[in-house]
Design an enzyme around this catalytic site. Structure first.
Site, PDB file in Angstrom:
ATOM      1  N   PRO A  21      -0.743 -31.980  13.451  1.00 62.11           N
ATOM      2  CA  PRO A  21      -1.436 -32.790  12.437  1.00 62.11           C
ATOM      3  C   PRO A  21      -2.783 -32.197  12.021  1.00 62.11           C
ATOM      4  O   PRO A  21      -3.241 -32.444  10.913  1.00 62.11           O
ATOM      5  CB  PRO A  21      -1.655 -34.139  13.127  1.00 62.11           C
ATOM      6  CG  PRO A  21      -0.835 -34.129  14.349  1.00 62.11           C
ATOM      7  CD  PRO A  21      -0.475 -32.718  14.683  1.00 62.11           C
ATOM      8  N   LYS A  22      -3.402 -31.429  12.905  1.00 61.44           N
ATOM      9  CA  LYS A  22      -4.702 -30.860  12.540  1.00 61.44           C
ATOM     10  C   LYS A  22      -4.536 -29.754  11.498  1.00 61.44           C
ATOM     11  O   LYS A  22      -5.157 -29.793  10.436  1.00 61.44           O
ATOM     12  CB  LYS A  22      -5.402 -30.308  13.793  1.00 61.44           C
ATOM     13  CG  LYS A  22      -6.797 -29.780  13.521  1.00 61.44           C
ATOM     14  CD  LYS A  22      -7.492 -29.254  14.776  1.00 61.44           C
ATOM     15  CE  LYS A  22      -8.094 -30.388  15.582  1.00 61.44           C
ATOM     16  NZ  LYS A  22      -9.016 -29.903  16.645  1.00 61.44           N
ATOM     17  N   GLU A  39       2.198 -26.596   0.003  1.00 62.29           N
ATOM     18  CA  GLU A  39       2.306 -26.611  -1.450  1.00 62.29           C
ATOM     19  C   GLU A  39       2.383 -28.030  -1.983  1.00 62.29           C
ATOM     20  O   GLU A  39       1.817 -28.344  -3.029  1.00 62.29           O
ATOM     21  CB  GLU A  39       3.531 -25.818  -1.885  1.00 62.29           C
ATOM     22  CG  GLU A  39       3.416 -24.358  -1.522  1.00 62.29           C
ATOM     23  CD  GLU A  39       4.608 -23.544  -1.988  1.00 62.29           C
ATOM     24  OE1 GLU A  39       4.405 -22.428  -2.456  1.00 62.29           O
ATOM     25  OE2 GLU A  39       5.747 -24.030  -1.877  1.00 62.29           O
TER      26      GLU A  39
END
Ligand SMILES: Cc1cc2nc3c(=O)[nH]c(=O)nc-3n(C[C@H](O)[C@H](O)[C@H](O)COP(=O)(O)OP(=O)(O)OC[C@H]3O[C@@H](n4cnc5c(N)ncnc54)[C@H](O)[C@@H]3O)c2cc1C
Ligand code: SF4
Ligand code: FES
Ligand code: FES
Lengths: 168, 322, 737
Positions: free
Chosen positions: C627-628, C700
């Site tokens: 998640p980081k 993206e």
């Protein structure tokens, strides 16, 4: 031509056959200190930020010969492998980088910037020129000379705040 | 960069009258030398000649040519008594660049015209007589005032706009001695000699900039640009307005990035002085400033932008504080 | 040391993943917000990029640029340059490339620099002892041209457009529905040429050792890059090795090899010494890839209930003559929203302007903001809340193909995002003020196709209980080092610090490379499979089913038995090779990544300047491996969107196609002060059709929409619509009172 350059406390005698060598290229190509990066070579990105007598500057827009006798601090002089500087540790903790290319410049810049703030230097975000506050917008403005295309800005701001507030 | 020889001057005298090109912070000269827009064959480094102090000068201030932009903006006297100057400097470049950029070098910085920076393009400023690629090309940064058919470039700096508004003078010394040039007259309009940016003569060196007594009043520097920081101005407005009894007593007004020089609006100042502020008055003053303004396509927007920014700055400067 | 025991696990995604291995491992390393393992190197400046770590004796090359926009080079002042101090060679060679290679090309791009197709095209290489000498000589180069600039096409208005039949699609009758529908919009937008502007300029250092070419370079996809370079040089790919251990940003600009690699290789051969060519920032702008400008027509119609009945999206983009890539602007339009009547159009014009290629989310990055801006106008026309309009139009299957989605969490993202952002507080257009600033809110959906590519990796569990992950995958800032280390550690039951990951060496197993947001999913799956192969062998040695094995902190557990992994290894080292291949799940399911983004802006009623005050997003994009680093990818993508909405535009000169603002001072990417705090939330999500990790693309997705949310917010602030990106202050000014 020979110049004497103190880099991160170590004195170097540097033979320069060509005065065209910038401080940045002297560091990268002549002294092998490639931690200082070249993103634009024209003062437009901040990747080459080093400190001269504790003040940050862009090494790409200065000639090495202009620094005969000077003391320079580069990213290699901030923290060690065993003991990272608080700013470096904070950048890791807050993920203040991705590709890492702008990072040495960000860290050197942030380190010197906190010093400028401590000395009470104003910025364009200071409502009162004589009493700048330590706000996020102040950090953002003062770090705007370091572009990051990975765009880690929010994390960089968090890291700097964290490092600044950490007990010394 | 073409090869050059390098010398370091220990005193101003060693630089004055020399055929070598002065290098101070290097932040503009080296940028241009790398592109071979500038090709000096001799450099004289003035970073060790002194002239790096801000000193009291009667009621005013004398700023050494080698005082760094950061130091000047953070100088206690400047911050309190000439805040317009601090504000203008702080709106420019980045912390790193301001730490190197000098008072003299900042005044002498050259245009950011894209084609001036491109040695493959015709440019009368770079190569007199070669033509002007900007006319008929891209002109977002270019002048709306005081341009000529030879050159439509702007002076891009911020500090000098404040100096112009503050009626500073530039103290220079050459082989023929010292003289002072008003900041308002320091930069030149292109006319038929766009290659000459300033009134500085060959061999002359800037020694200092002198500020007259503080103006007081409200001082505002508003810089409008394409991103919030680390970008040159599209239009900037420097204003200092002193109010008395609901009327404007002193008015100073100068604009940046709209002409080849900081554009001091003497006529508009005269029109405003002694009057009570009003939107209509500001508008008419803007008419005066913009009389003769001309856009070149991309930069047409600077005309309304200057008007609107000027009105807003004047409104802010004349607002009664509660 | 004895040879390792070799194990292999191949997997083709032909069916839904049922095993879901990463939800059954117990370490909790995958899914944790861990720091990047290479972080200490990066913050100390000891991670080495392309133009660093030069072999002894390295000399310097500099590219010579064409000063004309079209024509032929017929001469060069070679002997004059040759006589300049330090100059070792002036190279004009037909093998030098004209355009950089497109992503995944795997063969040489157009070569032969003598014919000039665009201004700034490299036409020769100067090599000298020092960088200063090389640069000086290159700038002193004077070419003679057969100048055909007058025949060049430099503006889209003058281009003729091809309409490739395969890229057009119609469904129903759009025109008819547009006439009949209750509400409709028919809008035209433009987006400008943009530049990746990675902070590390392209660079290559090449040297030859016993007929083998080694290149330190800054590239994203080494297996293709080796082939491109070898093909350009006319040698076997086996003779080429590329090292890209750290890449200072890519965003698609380093997918294929570019001029510096071929130039340095040829020069190194010629002068018999290692040659370094680092592109000047200007050259990065004018000779590496650009994102094509676009003109887009969007037609949308809905009924009284806000059900979309017509969706038309046509795009006009450009590239150099002969280039096959064209920005797939409409990529997400066929599958995002309802609508029985649909028209997709794609037109490619030929311009004599620097090659167009992939830049972060080619297609959706500029297509989604535009369709999302048009939807905002439709919502206004229909009197509906923009979030509600989208919620009413989420199909239950791909409306174009009828295929099921592998998962579609768009509605969840929209609802959650609206709630946490405080969307309910959105003002009526043009009504909220803060002094001179007009305040507005806008939103967008974020949509990006999801992909999987062939990828291989090797994981070696050594007898001492440490593991080594090896693949030619690159880390361009995306977090490959972190997640690949995490995956191996998780699957092998090892602490992070016992796993080392080696990347960016083309001699290592061939991965997907970094691009299209498929890197983490593809390379990650291959590492997972490789580790799984090792794990399966450990299970065998434990005498249990792989499903019954638990590996944790160096210990193997099966039922009530527990053994140290080191003991199980008994002096052996196990080497797993994992290979992932896309299969039928890519065909029979519509796979996409989903999100919703919300923006609050302030627009100066005086100057037209726009500031983004708040930005937040919710994404559902499969399993989040870290998640980081995932959050960093997302905020990075969203800030890309800020640049796209407000700042970024390559200005070209209409007279010769030259890039006018080709530097970081005048091509404005966002600076720190332009960026507010950004909130990013990930919904807990799995996509079993995507890959065995059930993870999807991230980097993206985050930029597919942001610019739309911002222009919608500007419209909300000002009550005016803007159809030309970027929304610079001059455009705003023109519509202010
Ligand atoms: C990316 C970037 C962004 C920038 N943004 C801004 C901005 O927003 N606003 C702004 O105002 N500026 C901006 N600048 C310009 C910057 O302020 C100037 O480069 C700087 O002020 C020049 O000072 P210097 O001392 O470095 O001059 P130098 O580069 O050393 O010299 C510049 C010129 O001045 C001459 N010179 C220097 N000192 C003297 C002297 N004492 N007497 C006579 N001649 C002298 C030199 O010969 C040379 O021709 C920017 C620059 C860069 C690179
Ligand atoms: S505007 Fe002036 S500086 Fe620019 S190209 Fe024309 S002559 Fe040169
Ligand atoms: S390399 Fe010096 S500022 Fe970019
Ligand atoms: S971390 Fe990649 S440019 Fe800042």
């Amino acid at each position: 031509m020979e110049i004497s350059l103190t880099v991160n406390g170590a004195q170097h005698r540097l033979r320069l056959d060509d005065p065209r060598v910038t401080l940045l290229d002297a560091l990268r190509q002549h002294l092998g200190l490639t931690g200082t990066k070249k993103g634009c070579d024209h003062g437009q990105c901040g990747a080459c930020t080093v400190m001269l007598d504790g003040r940050r500057m862009n090494a790409c827009l200065s000639l090495a010969v202009m620094h005969d006798g000077d003391a320079i601090t580069t990213i290699e002089g901030i923290g060690t492998a065993e003991a990272l500087a608080p700013m470096q540790a904070a950048f890791i903790r807050h993920d203040g980088f991705q590709c890492g290319y702008c990072t040495p410049g960000q860290i050197v810049s942030a380190t010197a910037m906190l010093d400028e703030l401590r000395q009470g230097w104003p910025s364009q975000m200071s409502a009162d020129l004589t009493a700048p506050q330590f706000t996020d917008d102040e950090i953002r403005e003062r770090m705007s000379g370091n572009l990051c295309r990975c765009s880690c800005y929010p994390n960089i701001v968090d890291a700097i705040r964290d490092a600044a507030e950490a007990p010394a | 960069m073409r090869p050059f020889t390098y010398t370091r001057a220990a005193t101003p005298a060693e630089a004055i009258g020399s055929a070598a090109r002065i290098i101070a912070g290097g932040t503009n000269l080296l940028d241009l030398m790398k592109h071979q827009v500038e090709t000096p064959d001799r450099l004289c480094d003035v970073n060790h000649v002194g002239l790096d102090r801000v000193e009291r000068d009667g009621d005013g201030l004398r700023i050494g040519a080698l005082v760094r932009n950061s130091d000047l903006a953070a100088d206690d006297a400047v911050r309190t008594d000439w805040p317009l100057l601090s504000r203008a400097i702080l709106a420019g470049a980045s912390g790193q660049i301001r730490n190197r950029a000098t008072t003299g070098g900042n005044l002498m910085q050259r245009t950011r015209c894209y084609y001036f920076y491109d040695i493959d393009a015709p440019c009368n400023k770079r190569e007199p007589g070669s033509g002007c690629a900007a006319i008929g090309g891209r002109t977002r940064l270019h002048a709306i005032l005081g341009a000529s058919d030879q050159c439509i470039a702007t002076y891009p700096g911020d500090m000098a706009v404040a100096l112009s508004a503050l009626d500073a003078t530039v103290e220079v010394e050459g082989p023929e001695g010292r003289r002072e040039i008003a900041a308002t007259a320091f930069h030149r309009l292109p006319g038929t000699t766009p290659e000459r940016d300033t009134e500085l003569r060959p061999g002359e060196m800037i020694l200092s900039v002198r500020l007259p007594a503080p103006l007081g009043g409200r001082q505002i520097y508003r810089k409008v640009r394409d991103r919030r920081s680390y970008a040159f101005a599209l239009v900037s407005v420097a204003a200092a307005v002193g109010m008395k009894d609901g009327r404007m007593e002193t008015v100073r007004l100068a604009f940046g990035s709209v002409a080849a020089k900081p554009w001091r609006a003497i006529e508009a100042e005269a029109m405003l002085a002694g009057q009570a502020p009003s939107a209509d008055l500001f508008d008419r003053a803007a008419d005066v400033v913009l009389a003769g303004a001309q856009g070149y396509g991309d930069n047409d927007f600077k005309i309304p932008l200057l008007r609107r920014t000027m009105r807003a700055v004047l409104a802010e400067a004349t607002q009664e504080t509660m | 040391m004895p040879d390792p025991i070799e194990l292999t696990l191949r997997h083709q995604m032909n069916s839904r993943d049922e095993r879901n291995l990463l939800d059954h491992t117990v370490q909790g390393i995958v899914g944790s917000p861990l720091d990047r393992p290479e972080g200490p190197l990066k913050v100390r400046g000891t991670a080495t990029y392309a133009d660093e770590d030069h072999p002894p004796g390295t000399v310097y090359g500099w590219l010579v640029r064409s000063t004309v926009g079209k024509g032929w080079v017929v001469g060069l002042n070679t002997s004059e340059l040759r006589a300049m101090p330090g100059v070792l060679a002036v190279i004009r060679d037909d093998r030098l490339i004209r355009n950089p290679a497109q992503g995944q090309a795997g063969k040489a791009p157009y070569q032969g620099p003598a014919e000039v197709f665009y201004k700034g095209q490299p036409i020769a290489v100067v090599v000298a002892e020092t960088m200063e000498q090389a640069r000086d000589a290159a700038l002193a180069a004077r070419a003679q041209y057969d100048d055909r600039t007058d025949k060049g096409v430099f503006t889209p208005e003058r281009a003729s457009y091809e309409t490739p039949p395969k890229k057009q699609a119609t469904q129903g009758d759009l025109d008819k529905e547009m006439d009949a529908a209750a509400f409709r919009v028919d809008l035209e937008y433009t987006t400008p040429t943009m530049s990746h502007s990675a902070m590390e300029p392209h660079a290559a250092v090449a040297w030859w050792e016993d007929g083998q070419l080694k290149v330190r370079g800054s590239y994203q996809m080494l297996k293709h890059n080796v082939e491109e370079l070898a093909d350009a040089l006319g040698i076997s790919p086996k003779k080429v090795r590329i090292l890209s251990p750290y890449v200072g940003g890519g965003f698609g600009s380093k997918l294929g090899i570019s001029h510096e690699a071929v130039g340095a290789a040829i020069a190194a051969q010629k002068v018999g010494r290692p040659v370094a060519i680092a592109l000047h920032r200007r050259q990065v702008y004018e000779t590496t890839m650009r994102r094509s400008e676009s003109r887009q027509r969007v037609r949308l119609a809905c009924d009284r209930d806000g059900q979309l009945t017509a969706v038309g999206h046509e795009a006009w983009v450009s590239n150099l003559p002969g280039e096959r890539f064209s920005e797939p602007v409409t990529q997400a339009t066929p599958f995002t929203y309802r609508g029985e009547n649909r028209l997709i159009g794609h037109h490619v014009g030929r311009l004599n302007i620097t090659a167009a290629g992939s830049m972060r989310a080619p297609g959706e990055a500029i297509g989604v903001p535009v369709t999302e801006a048009a939807l905002d106008e439709l919502a206004e026309a229909a009197g509906l809340c923009p979030v509600e309009l989208r919620l009413r139009n989420i199909p239950d299957k791909d409306p174009t193909t009828g295929k099921p989605y592998s998962g579609n969490r768009l509605a969840d993202c929209l609802r959650r995002g609206a709630e946490s952002f405080g969307w309910a507080d959105r003002p009526q257009p043009g009504t909220r003020r803060d002094g001179e600033w007009l305040i507005g809110m806008g939103m967008t959906s974020a949509i990006r196709v999801n992909m999987l590519e062939n990828s291989a990796a090797r994981v070696t569990l050594a007898a001492d209980g440490t593991a080594l992950v090896e693949t030619d995958m690159t880390d361009i800032g995306t977090g490959s080092y972190a997640i690949l280390t995490q995956i191996a550690a998780e699957v092998l039951g090892l602490p992070m610090d016992r796993v080392t990951t080696m990347l960016g060496d083309s001699d290592l197993p061939a991965s997907s490379g970094s691009g299209g947001s498929f890197g983490a999913a593809s390379a990650g799956s291959s590492v997972m499979l490789a580790a799984q192969a090792v794990r399966d062998r450990l299970a065998e040695r434990m005498g249990c089913d792989p499903g019954e094995l638990t590996l944790k902190d160096g210990t193997a557990i099966a039922g009530n038995r527990q053994r140290q992994i080191v003991d199980l290894l008994a002096g052996d080292s196990l080497q797993g090779t994992g290979e992932i291949e896309p299969g039928t799940t890519s065909q029979d399911h519509r796979q996409a990544c989903w999100g919703a983004q919300f923006a609050e802006v302030a627009v100066s009623s005086v100057t037209g300047e726009v500031q983004v005050r708040r930005l937040s997003a919710v994404f559902a994009t499969g399993r989040i491996l870290n998640p980081k680093t995932a959050r960093s990818q997302c905020i990075g993508g969203m800030i890309f969107g800020i640049g796209q909405a407000l700042h970024e535009e390559v200005m070209t000169d209409p007279r010769d196609g030259g890039f006018v603002n080709r530097d970081l001072a005048e091509y404005h990417i966002p600076a720190n002060l332009d960026v507010p705090h950004i909130d990013v939330e990930f919904l807990d999500d799995r996509d079993p059709y995507a890959n065995p990790m059930q993870a999807k693309g991230i980097g993206e997705l985050a930029c597919c929409g942001t610019a739309g949310a911002i222009v919608n917010a500007i419209a909300n602030a000002t009550g005016k619509r803007f159809h030309h990106f970027p929304v610079t202050l001059d455009k705003v000014l023109a519509k202010l009172d």
